[in-house]
Design a protein around this motif. Sequence first.
Motif, PDB file in Angstrom:
ATOM      1  N   CYS A  41       2.699   9.195  21.839  1.00  0.00           N
ATOM      2  CA  CYS A  41       2.917   9.483  20.415  1.00  0.00           C
ATOM      3  C   CYS A  41       1.640   9.053  19.682  1.00  0.00           C
ATOM      4  CB  CYS A  41       4.106   8.638  19.971  1.00  0.00           C
ATOM      5  SG  CYS A  41       4.591   8.852  18.275  1.00  0.00           S
ATOM      6  N   CYS A  42       1.446   9.533  18.465  1.00  0.00           N
ATOM      7  CA  CYS A  42       0.318   9.036  17.664  1.00  0.00           C
ATOM      8  C   CYS A  42       0.711   9.099  16.196  1.00  0.00           C
ATOM      9  CB  CYS A  42      -0.948   9.849  17.914  1.00  0.00           C
ATOM     10  SG  CYS A  42      -0.895  11.489  17.183  1.00  0.00           S
ATOM     11  N   THR A  43      -0.024   8.398  15.370  1.00  0.00           N
ATOM     12  CA  THR A  43       0.163   8.513  13.915  1.00  0.00           C
ATOM     13  C   THR A  43      -1.174   8.948  13.338  1.00  0.00           C
ATOM     14  OG1 THR A  43      -0.570   6.336  13.205  1.00  0.00           O
ATOM     15  CG2 THR A  43       1.679   6.464  14.048  1.00  0.00           C
ATOM     16  N   SER A  44      -1.209   9.154  12.027  1.00  0.00           N
ATOM     17  CA  SER A  44      -2.478   9.570  11.411  1.00  0.00           C
ATOM     18  C   SER A  44      -3.533   8.472  11.564  1.00  0.00           C
ATOM     19  CB  SER A  44      -2.254   9.917   9.944  1.00  0.00           C
ATOM     20  OG  SER A  44      -1.679   8.810   9.285  1.00  0.00           O
ATOM     21  N   ALA A  45      -3.086   7.226  11.808  1.00  0.00           N
ATOM     22  CA  ALA A  45      -4.032   6.110  11.922  1.00  0.00           C
ATOM     23  C   ALA A  45      -4.755   6.068  13.270  1.00  0.00           C
ATOM     24  CB  ALA A  45      -3.289   4.791  11.701  1.00  0.00           C
TER      25      ALA A  45
ATOM     26  N   ASP B  19     -14.568  13.488   1.048  1.00  0.00           N
ATOM     27  CA  ASP B  19     -15.552  12.519   1.558  1.00  0.00           C
ATOM     28  C   ASP B  19     -14.995  11.768   2.757  1.00  0.00           C
ATOM     29  OD1 ASP B  19     -17.703  12.655  -0.549  1.00  0.00           O
ATOM     30  OD2 ASP B  19     -15.918  12.333  -1.774  1.00  0.00           O
ATOM     31  N   MET B  20     -13.673  11.704   2.849  1.00  0.00           N
ATOM     32  CA  MET B  20     -13.048  10.991   3.965  1.00  0.00           C
ATOM     33  C   MET B  20     -11.700  11.647   4.284  1.00  0.00           C
ATOM     34  SD  MET B  20     -10.562   8.260   3.951  1.00  0.00           S
ATOM     35  CE  MET B  20      -9.701   8.174   5.463  1.00  0.00           C
ATOM     36  N   VAL B  21     -11.423  11.789   5.574  1.00  0.00           N
ATOM     37  CA  VAL B  21     -10.140  12.365   5.988  1.00  0.00           C
ATOM     38  C   VAL B  21      -9.476  11.357   6.908  1.00  0.00           C
ATOM     39  CG1 VAL B  21      -8.993  14.340   7.090  1.00  0.00           C
ATOM     40  CG2 VAL B  21     -11.241  14.636   6.043  1.00  0.00           C
ATOM     41  N   GLY B  22      -8.206  11.084   6.689  1.00  0.00           N
ATOM     42  CA  GLY B  22      -7.536  10.121   7.565  1.00  0.00           C
ATOM     43  C   GLY B  22      -6.108   9.896   7.143  1.00  0.00           C
ATOM     44  N   GLY B  23      -5.548   8.793   7.597  1.00  0.00           N
ATOM     45  CA  GLY B  23      -4.160   8.459   7.294  1.00  0.00           C
ATOM     46  C   GLY B  23      -4.088   7.573   6.062  1.00  0.00           C
TER      47      GLY B  23
END
Length: 331
Positions: free
Chosen positions: A155-159, A238-242
Amino acid sequence: MPSENELSEEAARLHSRLSALGWPMETCRLYAPLTLEINRLKKEKNAVILAHSYQTPDIIYGVADFTGDSYGLSLQAKKTSANTIIFSGVRFMAETAKILNPDKRVYVPSLEAGCSLADAISAKDLRELKRKHPGAPVVCYVNTSAEVKAESDVCCTSANAAKIIKSFPEKEIIFVPDEFMAKNLERETGKKLISWSARCVVHQDFDRGKIQAVKERFPGIKVLAHSECPPAVAQAADMVGGTTDMERYVKGSDAPSFMLVTECGLSDRLRSENSGKEFVGMCSLCPYMKKNSLSQILELLQKPAKEKEITIPASVAAKAKKALDRMFELS
Ligand code: 13P
Ligand code: SF4
């Protein structure tokens, strides 16, 4: 019954966190009896309240023991010593907490707290996808049901999604269910991701044009986009992430202003916790997350409704736990 003094202290406590969001003292005073009672019952029943950052500020600052993203809250769920977990978030998050704590009682305040991503793919769909792509490892986003997790390798999360995807030597990987996140991750990891046609109802509608207009109007502004946004939006940011990546970025940046291209709850939280920094509006409400309320949390503590308790068949939970444990190992 709380005394007049206790009510005034509670109203002042709420106001110290909520005034930055425009809550007047009179409103905090109205909420004080409710938050006091929830916090009293929480102790009496040895319950913990975990709240996702997209919850309303009265929940986050009034009664939550921990607030964070889906990864951070799953870690809290893993280590809590409380007997009961009230997960003020959406159902898949509460299911994750239950998988990690089979012996505890886990509740979600609203029966309508679903998720357009988790609801878009079934275990049968994933089995069919695996049959079409034999040998491809399966990574599922945490925004999935317990049954889909049970069919996945990890499993994974946006982090931690990029790190987990990169940990596989294979070039081709099944990643379900978010098609936009898959495209953004393909760009970041260089892998070919076989995905599903699911989207987040909140993040799918953000528009690149608005980002450009805001950047022209507010020089120096930093634009932070959640990885569930369409690729064109992600590329303009400028930044993409969780959620936690965004929180960390804002805390560590000297920029004068920020635009968070995500759910409004996070913008509210960061506005309340980062005085002196300006936040330019570009957010949208998650209709599922916002189904939870303080009165439903109180009801759960007073007289928990059977249907709000999360139950997962033991065989499904055991397999899903393997996918979650692997995520913790790789994160
Ligand atoms: P996070 O993993 O960033 O908490 O996001 C969960 C979610 O549902 C985003 O829409
Ligand atoms: Fe699901 Fe999107 Fe709501 Fe997150 S914001 S819970 S992904 S619908």
